[in-house]
Design an enzyme around this catalytic site. Structure first.
Site: not given
Length: 566
Positions: A324, A326, A332-333, A485, A488, A540
């Site tokens: 990702r 991002e 947490r990323h 989370e 998903s 996670r």
């Protein structure tokens, strides 16, 4: 008759010293040079005598060293033939019944010190187990060996031969406190330097809070070791007991994931990670060169899982890297993480899949509690956290997204919409509310707004009759641990006409016939069964189960916007 001056011509005046050639230049070196040479000769003779005395002393010491063959540095290369030595032991296998047993084992030296000329103490470490060792001079063990053993640098790799004994008093500093090793032979396999880039004692303490620029140090305490310093030295950082335990728990999650799904008829597959089009949003993918063209690192195996379902796989799973792009610098990323993905057909309702997914997470968490209690305890010593709570009746709380919003509103969150995604702060608060109400750290939210889910998500029959697309719901769900989370998932659109319609209505619109989508869309033209699935983040799950403050503690080599090495 003599001429004037003839009398003096027969005897010339003497030339003063210093004029013309120097004294001794024709006959040899000067006096200063001779003196200097004599001093150098005497100095060399003294050094030679001193070395001779030292060598003689060493020879005499070696001759009297009864342990000369029982300690020292082993050669780096392997012997020509495999040595006839007993199988090495694991410290974790030692029990009180092992007393008086002679063993051989390999370990790292955690510390070493000389107590006296006749006694040295060492602590050896294997993974998370440590044990004290005693090197005591006797008729069969020399003082030279005692001195040498006490001077071994910490983190050196050694081979130990010794007897298992019970100490006079429990050794509180070792995990095997009721046992110790009486060393008989000790060899260094590979020495560590005297100066290490980081100290394991520092790396064994908690990491500073995320984003802390300056590390506060209380008076009398050692400075806190930054996350950067830890990650820059993985070979040492990963030796700490809590990091070894975290890796074991991480492996346990993956093992339990595969175990449960294999038991329920899933097959494992591996899908491409280099793809030809940015299919799930071009702004969050990594672009790479691919010969004469461009390629991208896959954001998920989503499309491939669905194509496999359309191809008759029925139930499929994958463990693999997810990328990702991002620019999220949070606790947490990660830009690369390990995805635990699954997809399956269902007969009547997507809740058939949701039921199985809940059972999967319950299986993983219960398995961690039962099989990895020791590793969890090691981590909790450094990062104290209440035990992860599961519902006592075994029934996972499953709330609709709207019910979750209502709980937040009742707690004072007024400015919140039931058609917009939750913020991280709101997720955490909802987690605390559910823990208070249902006594569980694990829960599920179902029926998310369609507008905040991907285009391939199936619209819900429970949507309001309003024509406003923002009020439409979807057959989608998220899983949460400790209010954050970890998964998903959703029912996917299996009807090609509805899929094409949703793609064209997407913002921005997506072309079903484009290179990146055509093979995906075509898979649903041939009677694809209804199906649903989800994607879990391995790191996670470990982070939230153990209550760790930073996801970077879960992977030895994290990739985030600031880190691309080692």
């Amino acid at each position: 008759m003599s001429t004037p001056g003839a009398e003096g011509s027969s005897k010339l005046p003497e030339r003063p010293k210093g004029e013309g050639e120097a004294e001794g230049s024709a006959g040899g070196p000067s006096k200063n040079a001779l003196k200097k040479a004599q001093k150098e000769k005497e100095k060399a003779e003294k050094a030679a005598k001193r070395k001779e005395a030292e060598d003689k002393q060493k020879q005499e010491a070696a001759a009297s060293d009864v342990s000369a063959d029982d300690y020292g540095q082993l050669p780096i290369t392997n012997p020509k033939e495999r040595p006839d030595l007993p199988k090495s032991s694991r410290l974790s296998d030692l029990t009180e019944e092992s007393e008086n047993k002679a063993i051989v084992f390999f370990a790292q030296v955690e510390n070493a010190r000389v107590q006296s000329a006749k006694l040295a103490f060492l602590v050896f470490r294997q993974r998370t187990e440590t044990i004290q060792a005693v090197v005591a001079a006797s008729d069969v063990l020399s003082r030279q060996m005692v001195k040498w053993a006490g001077g071994i640098n910490p983190e050196s790799r050694v081979r130990v031969h010794g007897l298992v004994k019970k100490p006079l008093d429990p050794v509180k500093s070792a995990t095997l406190s009721n046992l110790e090793i009486h060393v008989q032979k000790l060899y260094v396999v590979n020495p560590a330097p005297s100066q290490l880039p980081i100290q394991l004692e520092d790396a064994s303490r908690p990491v500073p809070s995320f984003g802390a620029e300056e590390l506060e140090v209380k008076e009398g305490e050692r400075p806190m070791l930054s996350m950067k310093a830890r990650l820059d030295n993985p070979a040492l950082n990963q030796r700490t007991p809590q990091n070894l335990a975290i890796r074991r728990v991480k492996d346990g999650v993956e093992t339990l994931f595969r175990e449960f799904l294999h038991q329920h008829g899933f097959d494992s597959d591996h899908t491409p990670k280099v793809i030809g089009a940015a299919t799930e949003g071009g702004g969050t993918v990594f672009e790479v060169g691919y010969f004469a063209t461009k390629a991208y690192l896959a954001q998920s195996p989503q499309f491939y899982k669905q194509i496999l379902i359309a191809g008759g796989a029925e139930r499929v799973m994958e463990v693999g890297s997810v990328f990702r792009a991002e620019n999220s610098n949070t606790h947490r990323h990660l830009c690369e993480f390990t995805g635990l993905d699954f997809e399956m057909e269902f007969d009547y309702h997507y809740h058939e899949v949701l039921d199985l997914a809940e059972d999967l997470l319950m299986y993983i968490i219960k398995g961690l509690k039962e099989r990895y209690a020791a590793e969890t305890a090691v981590v909790r010593k450094v990062y104290p956290m209440p035990e992860f709570q599961l519902p006592k009746d075994g029934k996972v709380p499953r709330l609709t997204f709207a019910e979750g919003i209502q709980l937040l509103r009742e707690s004072g969150e007024e400015d919140i919409s039931e058609y917009e995604d939750l913020s991280t702060a709101q997720e955490k608060k909802l987690g605390r509310l559910i823990l208070e109400k249902y006594s569980t750290d694990f829960y599920v939210l179902d029926q998310f707004p369609l507008s905040i889910r991907p285009f391939y998500t199936m619209p819900s029959a429970q949507s309001p009759t309003s024509t406003d697309p923002k009020t439409q719901l979807s057959n989608s769900y998220d899983f949460f641990m400790r209010g954050e989370e970890i998964m998903s998932g959703a029912q996917r659109i299996h009807d090609v006409n509805l899929l094409e319609k949703r793609m064209k209505a997407n913002d921005p619109p997506l072309d079903p016939t484009s290179e990146g989508f055509k093979s995906y869309v075509d898979a649903f033209r041939y009677g694809c069964p209804p199906h649903a699935g989800g994607g879990l983040g391995l790191e996670r799950i470990v982070m939230f189960y153990l209550g760790l403050p930073n996801v970077r503690l879960v992977t030895p080599f994290p990739r985030d916007p600031q880190r691309l090495a080692p």
